[in-house]
Design a protein around this motif. Structure first.
Motif, mmCIF file in Angstrom:
data_model
loop_
_atom_site.group_PDB
_atom_site.id
_atom_site.type_symbol
_atom_site.label_atom_id
_atom_site.label_comp_id
_atom_site.label_asym_id
_atom_site.label_seq_id
_atom_site.Cartn_x
_atom_site.Cartn_y
_atom_site.Cartn_z
ATOM 1 N N TYR A 48 0.822 -1.200 0.000
ATOM 2 C CA TYR A 48 0.000 0.000 0.000
ATOM 3 C C TYR A 48 0.859 1.254 0.000
ATOM 4 C CZ TYR A 48 0.603 -0.792 5.063
ATOM 5 O OH TYR A 48 1.078 -1.070 6.307
ATOM 6 N N SER A 49 0.264 2.337 -0.384
ATOM 7 C CA SER A 49 0.931 3.619 -0.270
ATOM 8 C C SER A 49 -0.127 4.645 0.093
ATOM 9 C CB SER A 49 1.630 4.001 -1.574
ATOM 10 O OG SER A 49 0.708 4.081 -2.612
ATOM 11 N N LEU A 50 0.216 5.538 0.951
ATOM 12 C CA LEU A 50 -0.724 6.554 1.369
ATOM 13 C C LEU A 50 -0.081 7.923 1.366
ATOM 14 C CD1 LEU A 50 -1.546 3.870 3.246
ATOM 15 C CD2 LEU A 50 -3.274 5.495 3.974
ATOM 16 N N SER A 51 -0.917 8.912 1.157
ATOM 17 C CA SER A 51 -0.469 10.284 1.253
ATOM 18 C C SER A 51 -1.683 11.098 1.670
ATOM 19 C CB SER A 51 0.080 10.766 -0.085
ATOM 20 O OG SER A 51 0.394 12.134 -0.001
ATOM 21 N N GLY A 52 -1.606 11.682 2.820
ATOM 22 C CA GLY A 52 -2.781 12.381 3.331
ATOM 23 C C GLY A 52 -3.920 11.386 3.497
ATOM 24 N N ALA B 207 -3.531 4.003 -2.055
ATOM 25 C CA ALA B 207 -3.644 2.906 -3.026
ATOM 26 C C ALA B 207 -3.182 1.657 -2.301
ATOM 27 C CB ALA B 207 -2.784 3.166 -4.246
ATOM 28 N N LEU B 208 -3.830 0.554 -2.580
ATOM 29 C CA LEU B 208 -3.396 -0.694 -1.948
ATOM 30 C C LEU B 208 -3.806 -1.888 -2.801
ATOM 31 C CD1 LEU B 208 -6.209 -1.941 -0.553
ATOM 32 C CD2 LEU B 208 -5.746 -0.136 1.082
ATOM 33 N N ILE B 209 -3.137 -2.981 -2.550
ATOM 34 C CA ILE B 209 -3.505 -4.233 -3.220
ATOM 35 C C ILE B 209 -4.116 -5.147 -2.169
ATOM 36 C CG2 ILE B 209 -2.680 -6.262 -4.472
ATOM 37 C CD1 ILE B 209 -0.429 -4.581 -5.601
ATOM 38 N N THR B 210 -5.286 -5.653 -2.472
ATOM 39 C CA THR B 210 -5.908 -6.618 -1.563
ATOM 40 C C THR B 210 -5.832 -8.001 -2.195
ATOM 41 O OG1 THR B 210 -8.127 -6.402 -2.517
ATOM 42 C CG2 THR B 210 -7.535 -4.875 -0.739
ATOM 43 N N TYR B 211 -5.939 -8.999 -1.342
ATOM 44 C CA TYR B 211 -5.885 -10.378 -1.829
ATOM 45 C C TYR B 211 -6.995 -11.170 -1.157
ATOM 46 C CZ TYR B 211 -4.205 -15.098 -2.749
ATOM 47 O OH TYR B 211 -4.118 -16.404 -3.148
ATOM 48 N N SER C 79 -6.354 -10.921 -6.820
ATOM 49 C CA SER C 79 -5.781 -9.699 -6.260
ATOM 50 C C SER C 79 -6.477 -8.494 -6.870
ATOM 51 C CB SER C 79 -4.288 -9.610 -6.575
ATOM 52 O OG SER C 79 -3.603 -10.699 -6.013
ATOM 53 N N THR C 80 -6.615 -7.464 -6.088
ATOM 54 C CA THR C 80 -7.274 -6.254 -6.587
ATOM 55 C C THR C 80 -6.450 -5.032 -6.224
ATOM 56 O OG1 THR C 80 -9.448 -7.274 -6.276
ATOM 57 C CG2 THR C 80 -9.396 -4.878 -6.503
ATOM 58 N N LEU C 81 -6.255 -4.167 -7.211
ATOM 59 C CA LEU C 81 -5.638 -2.876 -6.934
ATOM 60 C C LEU C 81 -6.748 -1.892 -6.616
ATOM 61 C CD1 LEU C 81 -3.303 -0.780 -6.930
ATOM 62 C CD2 LEU C 81 -3.712 -0.516 -9.380
ATOM 63 N N VAL C 82 -6.671 -1.297 -5.455
ATOM 64 C CA VAL C 82 -7.679 -0.317 -5.026
ATOM 65 C C VAL C 82 -7.011 1.049 -4.999
ATOM 66 C CG1 VAL C 82 -9.233 0.375 -3.169
ATOM 67 C CG2 VAL C 82 -8.852 -2.063 -3.634
ATOM 68 N N PHE C 83 -7.628 1.997 -5.697
ATOM 69 C CA PHE C 83 -7.059 3.350 -5.756
ATOM 70 C C PHE C 83 -8.082 4.313 -5.160
ATOM 71 C CE2 PHE C 83 -6.047 7.424 -7.660
ATOM 72 C CZ PHE C 83 -4.662 7.450 -7.642
ATOM 73 N N ASN C 84 -7.736 4.916 -4.062
ATOM 74 C CA ASN C 84 -8.651 5.818 -3.361
ATOM 75 C C ASN C 84 -10.045 5.220 -3.211
ATOM 76 O OD1 ASN C 84 -6.814 7.840 -2.744
ATOM 77 N ND2 ASN C 84 -7.022 8.766 -4.765
ATOM 78 N N GLY C 85 -10.076 3.990 -2.775
ATOM 79 C CA GLY C 85 -11.339 3.319 -2.469
ATOM 80 C C GLY C 85 -11.984 2.616 -3.635
ATOM 81 N N LYS C 86 -11.456 2.832 -4.859
ATOM 82 C CA LYS C 86 -12.090 2.272 -6.059
ATOM 83 C C LYS C 86 -11.268 1.104 -6.599
ATOM 84 C CE LYS C 86 -12.029 4.783 -9.822
ATOM 85 N NZ LYS C 86 -12.244 5.882 -10.768
ATOM 86 N N PRO C 87 -11.898 -0.076 -6.785
ATOM 87 C CA PRO C 87 -11.149 -1.180 -7.384
ATOM 88 C C PRO C 87 -10.785 -0.858 -8.836
ATOM 89 C CG PRO C 87 -13.284 -1.903 -6.519
ATOM 90 C CD PRO C 87 -13.292 -0.420 -6.507
ATOM 91 N N GLY D 135 -4.691 9.054 -10.550
ATOM 92 C CA GLY D 135 -3.236 9.080 -10.785
ATOM 93 C C GLY D 135 -2.616 7.706 -10.869
ATOM 94 N N TYR D 136 -3.097 6.923 -11.804
ATOM 95 C CA TYR D 136 -2.488 5.606 -11.990
ATOM 96 C C TYR D 136 -2.391 5.261 -13.474
ATOM 97 C CZ TYR D 136 -7.445 4.314 -12.291
ATOM 98 O OH TYR D 136 -8.775 4.263 -12.634
ATOM 99 N N VAL D 137 -1.311 4.632 -13.818
ATOM 100 C CA VAL D 137 -1.103 4.097 -15.166
ATOM 101 C C VAL D 137 -0.525 2.711 -14.941
ATOM 102 C CG1 VAL D 137 -0.015 4.453 -17.411
ATOM 103 C CG2 VAL D 137 -0.533 6.433 -15.976
ATOM 104 N N VAL D 138 -1.360 1.696 -15.091
ATOM 105 C CA VAL D 138 -0.921 0.353 -14.690
ATOM 106 C C VAL D 138 -1.197 -0.685 -15.766
ATOM 107 C CG1 VAL D 138 -1.153 0.772 -12.217
ATOM 108 C CG2 VAL D 138 -3.124 -0.047 -13.490
ATOM 109 N N LYS D 139 -0.383 -1.707 -15.741
ATOM 110 C CA LYS D 139 -0.488 -2.805 -16.699
ATOM 111 C C LYS D 139 -1.621 -3.744 -16.284
ATOM 112 C CE LYS D 139 2.961 -5.859 -16.740
ATOM 113 N NZ LYS D 139 4.288 -6.411 -17.025
ATOM 114 N N VAL D 140 -2.398 -4.175 -17.289
ATOM 115 C CA VAL D 140 -3.512 -5.090 -17.034
ATOM 116 C C VAL D 140 -3.399 -6.245 -18.018
ATOM 117 C CG1 VAL D 140 -6.026 -5.326 -16.943
ATOM 118 C CG2 VAL D 140 -4.976 -3.120 -16.438
#
Lengths: 486, 231
Positions: free
Chosen positions: A45-49, A53-57, A64-72, A96-101
């Motif tokens: 996970y990473s947080l700022s204020g 963003a975090l990965i859940t399993y 696995s799910t990438l969650v960005f500011n509460g949104k999968p 603010g994400y650009v990720v491989k899928v």
């Protein structure tokens, strides 16, 4: 970008607090059955204020799910990798994400909710030593929104949304996942080899060594150069010269290493071991050799020097600029051309030298670990492994060490305690106040008072708020606490 | 440590031993030369400890070292100090389902130790030999104790010894052509899990060590390189 952005919690909350009761706020509630994904060494996970963003399993569905500011954002049965290598993540930017899928067939890139692709392969050109920098360095390399992709065996890059032919040489490996092609991207061309191998680069030149059974093959820029039992220490320069050692036999039929340059024997003498090969931009070659217990230094235009018990870390630029570590009578010394030899030491590590004469290395003696640079000497510190030393981008030095069990970084003379110190506890001292959390206790202690129902995952002092801020996982809730000190 | 001797030894062994299966190990040693040097230093420093443990484990000291040597070569104490606190909190709080991570010089996971504890509980011989290994039923306190043990080299050596004994007993009907064959098997079991079947452990599989590196190697090949290069 701070290490904590990627791997641990850099909590910077903008929550007002009144009084001395800590404010508790739930940042995220994990769905039933899901857990925070744990990488080999990091919590994902990473947080700022208040952004995160975090990965859940989910152990039941194995997804696995990438969650960005509460949104999968991405849910996948395929391992997502580590959060810092997913692509680009900046929780402070909207979307603010650009990720491989990967959808099981093709690759896509999810750029802030918009899909790009399909592609045959997608990769980010993080430096080869990204992992090393991540694990040992003061700061990991910055993430990038730009990525490279493969279409119809050609390689392209997406730079700020603009698509163009790729530049640079990158090892992609088995991109089809069928172990039939191992690819190297050379600018926009995909060069494939039949077996996994080792890639060496210098500018746009590359060498590739792979093995098939007992035979090794060396290719330079896609062209065959040599075949033998073993090739090692392959060095290229930007002119396209290639130096390496090749295993062969001497006149008596004994196995030995031969030094080769551009496919031809450079030194007709064979050695038990050739090591620390340096190739200059002009094509000059320096190296060390070992024969019958005799260690020798080979510098261009100079007689071979066999007066050492051991030599390592040879760095050679030209006849006026070189250095190495050597051993005599059981002690180690550092020799830098133009300077008196330094030592004796119990051992020397991390020797770096640049052409300007700046150098850094660490050594140990009975007192502990020390660092020596062209500007000064530091230590003794804990005699630990994993110490880090490098030139800083400002022309100075950066090195990391452990002192009385606490990790510090010295960058350009400025010493700071590591953001994420201690393997056992978090212990903060600020303005006469103390915050203390130990992993085995389910509470934290502030100024001698027990607070909360869980240990802090990480904590920090927020100067603007004059508050201790920490984060805990309580059941399925990721919770932030803030405790004002005034 | 006599580095010249080690270099000679490495050189001679490089040159004289058969190449089968060692190509990967050689390349690893090439790419991680500094790390391998540190691992060999570690061997020299702790040789006496390995000798004591090896007697109990029923293998040679260099065999025992080689099983964990790839992990030793990747270990960095700064990394260990800086990045395990949060994971320790999560494991102590929630157990291995939440956080199962590598700790210490031999990079052992809590789940690995939990498996060993179960094996001890089920085997009377091991129970006598390793009576102090077992911990009470799963609780926060036992998880905390387990982590504290994992941070100690002495306990890691005990767990490594126990691991060899467990593998020996679990695969007592398995025959090995050579000690190197046996080492590859034990190294795979250490890296991939000793609960796997013999067939699975003998399959070469894809290289995936070190975990983060772009170019990966087979753990057993790297272990074999170390085995051949220590005395």
């Amino acid at each position: 970008m701070k290490r904590s952005f990627f791997a641990v919690l850099a909590v910077m909350l903008s929550v007002s607090l009144w009084g001395r009761t800590p404010e508790r706020r739930v940042m995220y509630t994990l769905p039933p059955g899901e857990v925070l994904d744990i990488g080999e060494y990091i919590v994902q996970y990473s947080l700022s204020g208040s952004k995160f963003a975090l990965i859940t399993y989910n152990p039941q569905t194995k997804k696995s799910t990438l969650v960005f500011n509460g949104k999968p954002i991405v849910t996948s049965e395929k391992y997502l990798g580590d959060i810092y290598t997913l692509g680009y993540i900046n929780v402070d930017e909207p979307d603010g994400y650009v990720v491989k899928v990967w959808d099981g067939k093709d690759y896509y890139v999810n750029r802030g909710g918009k899909m790009e692709g399909p592609y045959e392969y997608v990769f980010w050109d993080y430096p080869e030593d990204y992992e090393y920098q991540y694990r040992y360095g003061p700061e990991p390399p910055a993430m990038s929104k730009n990525y490279r992709y493969v279409l119809a065996d050609r390689v392209y890059e997406n730079v700020d949304g603009k698509r163009q032919k790729s530049k640079g040489v990158y090892y992609l490996g088995d991109i089809d996942d069928d172990r039939s092609n191992y690819c190297v991207a050379v600018n926009d061309v995909l060069v494939s080899y039949p077996s996994p191998g080792v890639l060496y680069t210098a500018g746009n030149n590359h060498a590739y060594v792979y093995r098939d059974g007992n035979t090794a093959y060396l290719y330079i820029n896609g062209e065959w150069m040599d075949t033998g039992s073993t090739f090692d220490n392959v060095i290229l320069n930007s002119q396209g010269d290639c130096v390496y050692k090749r295993r062969g036999e001497d006149a008596s039929g004994n196995y030995c290493d031969y030094l080769m340059k551009n496919g031809k024997v450079l030194d007709s003498a064979g050695y038990f071991l050739i090591d620390h090969i340096n190739l200059t931009a002009d094509g000059e070659v320096a190296y060390t050799s070992l024969n019958y217990g005799k260690c020798s230094l080979h510098l261009p235009g100079m007689p071979v020097d066999s007066t050492f018990e051991d030599i390592h870390s040879l760095i050679y630029f030209d006849k006026e600029h070189y250095g190495f570590v050597y051993k005599k009578e059981g002690k180690y010394y550092v020799r830098i051309k133009g300077l008196p030899d330094k030592g004796p030491y119990g051992g020397v590590m991390n020797f770096l030298l640049n052409k300007d004469g700046r150098f850094i290395y660490s050594y140990w003696d009975s007192q502990g670990l020390h660092f020596k640079t062209a500007d000064g000497e530091y230590g003794p510190f804990d005699r630990n492994w994993g110490s880090y030393a490098a030139f800083s981008e400002n022309g100075g030095y950066v090195f990391g060490y452990s002192d009385d069990g606490v990790v510090f970084w010295n960058k350009d003379g400025v010493v700071r305690k590591s953001d994420n110190n201690g393997c056992w506890m978090v212990d903060l001292e600020k303005n006469g106040h103390n915050f203390y959390s130990k992993f085995e206790y389910n509470y934290v202690v502030i100024d001698g008072v027990r607070i909360g129902n869980s240990a802090a995952l990480q904590a920090r002092y927020d100067e603007a708020k004059n508050a201790f801020v920490w984060l805990s996982l309580e059941g399925q809730e990721l919770v932030v606490y803030e405790y004002r000190l005034d | 440590m006599n580095t010249v001797w080690i270099n000679c030894c490495i050189a001679v062994l490089f040159l004289l031993l058969p190449e089968v299966g060692s190509g990967q190990g050689r390349r690893y040693a090439e790419m991680y030369a500094g790390e391998c040097r540190e691992a060999l230093d570690f061997w020299e420093l702790h040789k006496a400890d390995f000798e004591v443990a090896a007697k109990k484990a029923g293998v040679s000291p260099r065999f025992l070292f080689a099983v964990v040597a790839p992990e030793v070569s990747q270990f960095g104490s700064l990394m260990n100090k800086a990045q395990t606190y949060t994971l320790k909190v999560l494991y102590a709080q929630n157990g291995k389902a939440y956080a199962d991570f590598s700790i210490g010089m031999f990079q052992m996971k809590p789940s690995f130790v939990e498996q060993l504890e179960v094996c001890v509980g089920r085997d009377k011989t091991l129970l006598v030999e390793f009576s102090d290994v077992r911990l009470p039923a799963d609780s926060r306190d036992t998880r905390v104790e387990r982590i504290k043990r994992l941070d100690s080299l002495e306990w890691q050596m005990t767990y490594l010894t126990l691991f060899c004994r467990v593998v020996e007993r679990r695969f007592s009907n398995t025959s090995f052509a050579t000690e190197e064959d046996k080492l590859r098997f034990y190294a795979s079991a250490y890296n991939r899990g000793f609960h796997l079947s013999e067939e699975r452990l003998r399959q070469e599989g894809k290289p995936y060590f070190p975990a983060f590196a772009r170019q990966k190697f087979r753990y057993a090949d790297v272990a074999l390189w170390f085995y051949r290069n220590v005395q």
